[in-house]
Design a protein around this motif. Structure first.
Motif, short mmCIF file in Angstrom:
data_model
loop_
_atom_site.label_atom_id
_atom_site.label_comp_id
_atom_site.label_asym_id
_atom_site.label_seq_id
_atom_site.Cartn_x
_atom_site.Cartn_y
_atom_site.Cartn_z
N ARG A 69 29.20 -3.05 21.80
CA ARG A 69 30.40 -2.75 22.60
C ARG A 69 30.35 -1.35 23.22
O ARG A 69 31.34 -0.88 23.75
N THR A 70 29.22 -0.67 23.11
CA THR A 70 29.12 0.74 23.48
C THR A 70 28.36 0.93 24.79
O THR A 70 27.37 0.27 25.04
N ARG A 71 28.80 1.89 25.54
CA ARG A 71 28.11 2.30 26.76
C ARG A 71 28.22 3.83 26.87
O ARG A 71 29.04 4.45 26.24
N GLY A 72 27.41 4.42 27.71
CA GLY A 72 27.53 5.83 28.08
C GLY A 72 27.29 6.82 26.97
O GLY A 72 26.34 6.71 26.21
N SER A 73 28.18 7.81 26.87
CA SER A 73 27.98 8.94 25.97
C SER A 73 28.04 8.52 24.49
O SER A 73 27.38 9.15 23.66
N VAL A 74 28.78 7.48 24.16
CA VAL A 74 28.83 7.02 22.78
C VAL A 74 27.48 6.43 22.38
O VAL A 74 26.99 6.66 21.27
#
Length: 123
Positions: free
Chosen positions: A93-98
């Protein structure tokens, strides 16, 4: 009875595949690619079972049977393995900076678990 070194080998072998699968899954998620996700997820599940069985086998061979007698290092390691087991759901469920944060956090958790297991730190 399985020798302690066999449990250690299975445990370490599983850990290597765990980080391979998490790295692959995280990389695929960061690139929005579906190709290979299923293999990474299956590998993750299978090796988590291997790691847990070998880890509990190691505890038994060390004479640490009941959770009431577990030292602090065993609890910390179990907590880290639970986090690493659930991390695939977070990665999904994660994208980008995470995702970038997880790229560094996951090996750090592995390093802490290794430190606890090697040095048997108690507090």
């Amino acid at each position: 009875m399985i020798p302690i070194n066999a449990y250690k080998l299975i445990h370490i072998f599983g850990i290597m595949f765990l980080f391979l699968s998490l790295g692959a899954y995280l990389s695929l998620s960061m690139n929005n690619s579906e190709k290979g996700r299923k293999l990474a997820a299956i590998t993750h599940g299978v090796v988590m079972i291997m790691i847990i069985i070998a880890g509990f086998g190691l505890l038994a061979r060390l004479g640490i049977m009941s959770p009431g007698s577990w030292p602090a290092w065993a609890w910390v390691k179990l907590g880290i393995w639970v986090l690493l087991a659930g991390s695939i759901a977070v990665i999904k469920r994660t994208r980008g900076s995470v995702a970038l944060l997880l790229w560094f956090l996951i090996p750090i958790l592995g390093g802490i678990a290794a430190y606890m297991g090697i040095f048997k730190v108690g507090f």
